[in-house]
Design a protein around this motif. Sequence first.
Motif, PDB file in Angstrom:
ATOM      1  N   SER A   1       0.848  -1.191   0.000  1.00  0.00           N
ATOM      2  CA  SER A   1       0.000   0.000   0.000  1.00  0.00           C
ATOM      3  C   SER A   1       0.885   1.242   0.000  1.00  0.00           C
ATOM      4  CB  SER A   1      -0.896  -0.006   1.245  1.00  0.00           C
ATOM      5  OG  SER A   1      -0.113   0.216   2.411  1.00  0.00           O
ATOM      6  N   ILE A   2       0.295   2.375   0.288  1.00  0.00           N
ATOM      7  CA  ILE A   2       1.052   3.639   0.329  1.00  0.00           C
ATOM      8  C   ILE A   2       2.147   3.606   1.392  1.00  0.00           C
ATOM      9  CG2 ILE A   2      -0.441   4.808   2.003  1.00  0.00           C
ATOM     10  CD1 ILE A   2      -0.161   7.344   0.226  1.00  0.00           C
TER      11      ILE A   2
ATOM     12  N   ASN B   1       0.420  -8.459   2.959  1.00  0.00           N
ATOM     13  CA  ASN B   1       0.040  -7.909   1.660  1.00  0.00           C
ATOM     14  C   ASN B   1      -1.065  -8.815   1.112  1.00  0.00           C
ATOM     15  OD1 ASN B   1       1.840  -5.741   1.490  1.00  0.00           O
ATOM     16  ND2 ASN B   1       3.498  -7.050   0.758  1.00  0.00           N
ATOM     17  N   THR B   2      -2.171  -8.233   0.688  1.00  0.00           N
ATOM     18  CA  THR B   2      -3.317  -9.040   0.276  1.00  0.00           C
ATOM     19  C   THR B   2      -3.798  -8.677  -1.128  1.00  0.00           C
ATOM     20  OG1 THR B   2      -5.496  -9.844   0.987  1.00  0.00           O
ATOM     21  CG2 THR B   2      -5.059  -7.490   1.256  1.00  0.00           C
ATOM     22  N   LEU B   3      -4.610  -9.565  -1.693  1.00  0.00           N
ATOM     23  CA  LEU B   3      -5.162  -9.401  -3.042  1.00  0.00           C
ATOM     24  C   LEU B   3      -4.050  -9.144  -4.063  1.00  0.00           C
ATOM     25  CD1 LEU B   3      -8.382  -7.296  -2.300  1.00  0.00           C
ATOM     26  CD2 LEU B   3      -8.223  -9.745  -2.782  1.00  0.00           C
ATOM     27  N   VAL B   4      -3.042 -10.004  -4.032  1.00  0.00           N
ATOM     28  CA  VAL B   4      -1.893  -9.893  -4.927  1.00  0.00           C
ATOM     29  C   VAL B   4      -2.045 -10.899  -6.069  1.00  0.00           C
ATOM     30  CG1 VAL B   4       0.606 -10.139  -5.117  1.00  0.00           C
ATOM     31  CG2 VAL B   4      -0.394  -9.169  -3.025  1.00  0.00           C
ATOM     32  N   PRO B   5      -2.091 -10.443  -7.327  1.00  0.00           N
ATOM     33  CA  PRO B   5      -2.190 -11.380  -8.452  1.00  0.00           C
ATOM     34  C   PRO B   5      -0.836 -12.013  -8.769  1.00  0.00           C
ATOM     35  CG  PRO B   5      -2.184  -9.112  -9.246  1.00  0.00           C
ATOM     36  CD  PRO B   5      -2.145  -9.035  -7.756  1.00  0.00           C
ATOM     37  N   VAL B   6      -0.808 -13.344  -8.804  1.00  0.00           N
ATOM     38  CA  VAL B   6       0.427 -14.073  -9.106  1.00  0.00           C
ATOM     39  C   VAL B   6       0.074 -15.289  -9.962  1.00  0.00           C
ATOM     40  CG1 VAL B   6       2.384 -15.375  -8.184  1.00  0.00           C
ATOM     41  CG2 VAL B   6       1.570 -13.344  -6.979  1.00  0.00           C
ATOM     42  N   ASP B   7       0.606 -15.351 -11.175  1.00  0.00           N
ATOM     43  CA  ASP B   7       0.432 -16.509 -12.064  1.00  0.00           C
ATOM     44  C   ASP B   7      -1.027 -16.926 -12.211  1.00  0.00           C
ATOM     45  OD1 ASP B   7       3.175 -16.617 -12.439  1.00  0.00           O
ATOM     46  OD2 ASP B   7       3.491 -18.028 -10.791  1.00  0.00           O
TER      47      ASP B   7
ATOM     48  N   SER C   1      -6.754  -9.907  17.446  1.00  0.00           N
ATOM     49  CA  SER C   1      -7.553  -9.812  16.220  1.00  0.00           C
ATOM     50  C   SER C   1      -7.948  -8.369  15.932  1.00  0.00           C
ATOM     51  CB  SER C   1      -8.804 -10.693  16.321  1.00  0.00           C
ATOM     52  OG  SER C   1      -9.725 -10.203  17.274  1.00  0.00           O
ATOM     53  N   ILE C   2      -8.225  -7.606  16.977  1.00  0.00           N
ATOM     54  CA  ILE C   2      -8.591  -6.200  16.791  1.00  0.00           C
ATOM     55  C   ILE C   2      -7.397  -5.379  16.315  1.00  0.00           C
ATOM     56  CG2 ILE C   2      -9.308  -4.092  17.986  1.00  0.00           C
ATOM     57  CD1 ILE C   2     -11.115  -5.860  19.749  1.00  0.00           C
ATOM     58  N   THR C   3      -6.271  -5.521  17.023  1.00  0.00           N
ATOM     59  CA  THR C   3      -5.096  -4.708  16.670  1.00  0.00           C
ATOM     60  C   THR C   3      -4.533  -5.096  15.310  1.00  0.00           C
ATOM     61  OG1 THR C   3      -3.709  -6.230  17.959  1.00  0.00           O
ATOM     62  CG2 THR C   3      -4.463  -4.227  19.072  1.00  0.00           C
ATOM     63  N   GLN C   4      -4.530  -6.397  14.997  1.00  0.00           N
ATOM     64  CA  GLN C   4      -4.018  -6.829  13.694  1.00  0.00           C
ATOM     65  C   GLN C   4      -4.933  -6.357  12.570  1.00  0.00           C
ATOM     66  OE1 GLN C   4      -1.113  -8.247  13.070  1.00  0.00           O
ATOM     67  NE2 GLN C   4      -1.428  -8.539  10.871  1.00  0.00           N
ATOM     68  N   SER C   5      -6.245  -6.354  12.809  1.00  0.00           N
ATOM     69  CA  SER C   5      -7.185  -5.896  11.778  1.00  0.00           C
ATOM     70  C   SER C   5      -7.046  -4.405  11.511  1.00  0.00           C
ATOM     71  CB  SER C   5      -8.620  -6.229  12.192  1.00  0.00           C
ATOM     72  OG  SER C   5      -8.823  -7.624  12.202  1.00  0.00           O
TER      73      SER C   5
ATOM     74  N   ALA D   1      -4.204  -0.388   7.140  1.00  0.00           N
ATOM     75  CA  ALA D   1      -3.088   0.434   6.651  1.00  0.00           C
ATOM     76  C   ALA D   1      -2.202  -0.352   5.681  1.00  0.00           C
ATOM     77  CB  ALA D   1      -2.259   0.943   7.824  1.00  0.00           C
ATOM     78  N   THR D   2      -1.924  -1.616   6.004  1.00  0.00           N
ATOM     79  CA  THR D   2      -1.003  -2.378   5.172  1.00  0.00           C
ATOM     80  C   THR D   2      -1.639  -2.786   3.843  1.00  0.00           C
ATOM     81  OG1 THR D   2      -1.619  -4.476   6.243  1.00  0.00           O
ATOM     82  CG2 THR D   2       0.235  -3.257   7.178  1.00  0.00           C
ATOM     83  N   ALA D   3      -2.949  -2.981   3.837  1.00  0.00           N
ATOM     84  CA  ALA D   3      -3.628  -3.364   2.592  1.00  0.00           C
ATOM     85  C   ALA D   3      -4.012  -2.146   1.767  1.00  0.00           C
ATOM     86  CB  ALA D   3      -4.873  -4.188   2.899  1.00  0.00           C
ATOM     87  N   GLY D   4      -4.329  -1.031   2.433  1.00  0.00           N
ATOM     88  CA  GLY D   4      -4.856   0.131   1.729  1.00  0.00           C
ATOM     89  C   GLY D   4      -6.380   0.066   1.715  1.00  0.00           C
ATOM     90  N   MET D   5      -7.023   1.218   1.551  1.00  0.00           N
ATOM     91  CA  MET D   5      -8.472   1.295   1.693  1.00  0.00           C
ATOM     92  C   MET D   5      -9.208   0.474   0.631  1.00  0.00           C
ATOM     93  SD  MET D   5     -10.867   2.223   3.557  1.00  0.00           S
ATOM     94  CE  MET D   5      -9.935   3.301   4.670  1.00  0.00           C
ATOM     95  N   TRP D   6      -8.778   0.557  -0.635  1.00  0.00           N
ATOM     96  CA  TRP D   6      -9.514  -0.161  -1.689  1.00  0.00           C
ATOM     97  C   TRP D   6      -9.461  -1.661  -1.460  1.00  0.00           C
ATOM     98  CZ3 TRP D   6      -8.420  -3.931  -5.234  1.00  0.00           C
ATOM     99  CH2 TRP D   6      -9.420  -4.172  -6.201  1.00  0.00           C
ATOM    100  N   LYS D   7      -8.283  -2.188  -1.163  1.00  0.00           N
ATOM    101  CA  LYS D   7      -8.152  -3.621  -0.933  1.00  0.00           C
ATOM    102  C   LYS D   7      -8.908  -4.046   0.324  1.00  0.00           C
ATOM    103  CE  LYS D   7      -3.815  -4.734  -3.307  1.00  0.00           C
ATOM    104  NZ  LYS D   7      -2.465  -5.304  -3.125  1.00  0.00           N
TER     105      LYS D   7
END
Length: 310
Positions: free
Chosen positions: A42-43, A66-72, A269-273, A278-284
């Motif tokens: 993300s940013i 990092n989520t929603l990453v396209p690979v192969d 679960s709360i703190t990681q979420s 932030a790590t994924a970004g708002m759209w993801k």
Amino acid sequence: MDLAFSNSKERAKKNMLDFVFAVDDPVTWHTMNLLQNRKHYSILKLLGPAMISSLQSDHGAAMYYNTLVPVDGRVIKYGVISTECLIDDLMHWKSLYAAGRLHKPVKLLVQGDNGKLRAAMVANLKSAVTASFLMLPESFSEEELFLQIAGLSYAGDFRMVIGEDKSKVANIVNDNIEHFRILYSNILRDCPQVVYKPQQGKLEVDKSPEGQFVQLMALPRTLQQRITKLVDPPGKNRDVEEILLQMAQDPDCGVVVQQGISSIVKSSSITQSIKGIATAGMWKTVSYSAKKLIKMWKGWKRKPSISQTS
């Protein structure tokens, strides 16, 4: 890299593959990954590898996703955790975030020659069995044990109220019953406190105060501390062994163990979420949450049971 594993079933081609990488030096790992796969981030990539590594280790459950990453032609998500933090969670259940994933069968992709990590992985499985024994009746089936184990890391997780398929735990066990047997059979056979009858798929555990005290004393440190906090009146400041000895004689011992586990999971679960936004970004984040809600809705419409597949 000391360990890499995936939680996702390869046969479920529509599922997002979920990887976790345990690395000795997160700063170096993120430095190289930013050079090769900058679009995965993300940013927060603008903060640089040192700040990303700090965010990974010092907040939430010590994992950076990092989520929603396209690979192969597939969509994946991958978490990064330091080997040190992984071992800490496996041994002590500090967050139960990584440890909980390794309570379930996973596909090991890379396993480095780290004896301390291998020992911690075995200790984590033994802790899952011990905690489950305390929450189960004197006699139970393999399926009931595996359901209890698979559900440990979801107890207290706010996402199970909204955002997760309510049948998730049952689905995990249904789809992996033989893998659970392989993962836990040696531990169950070697455990002196349980009579394990694999041919019948039945178990009997020692529920005497003496037996429960041994089990309570074998629990991970963080869980013992949470139990102590739950049952020790303010100002008494008794030592952990004294409190656990009292708990071993309490008919509600298993309930308190469950509450202790829930308190660990709820916090992480709360703190990681929050960190995940932030790590994924708002759209993801919005896209990923929408997919979770759809799976939850589908889970409401189908409620599988163990007896359907085992």
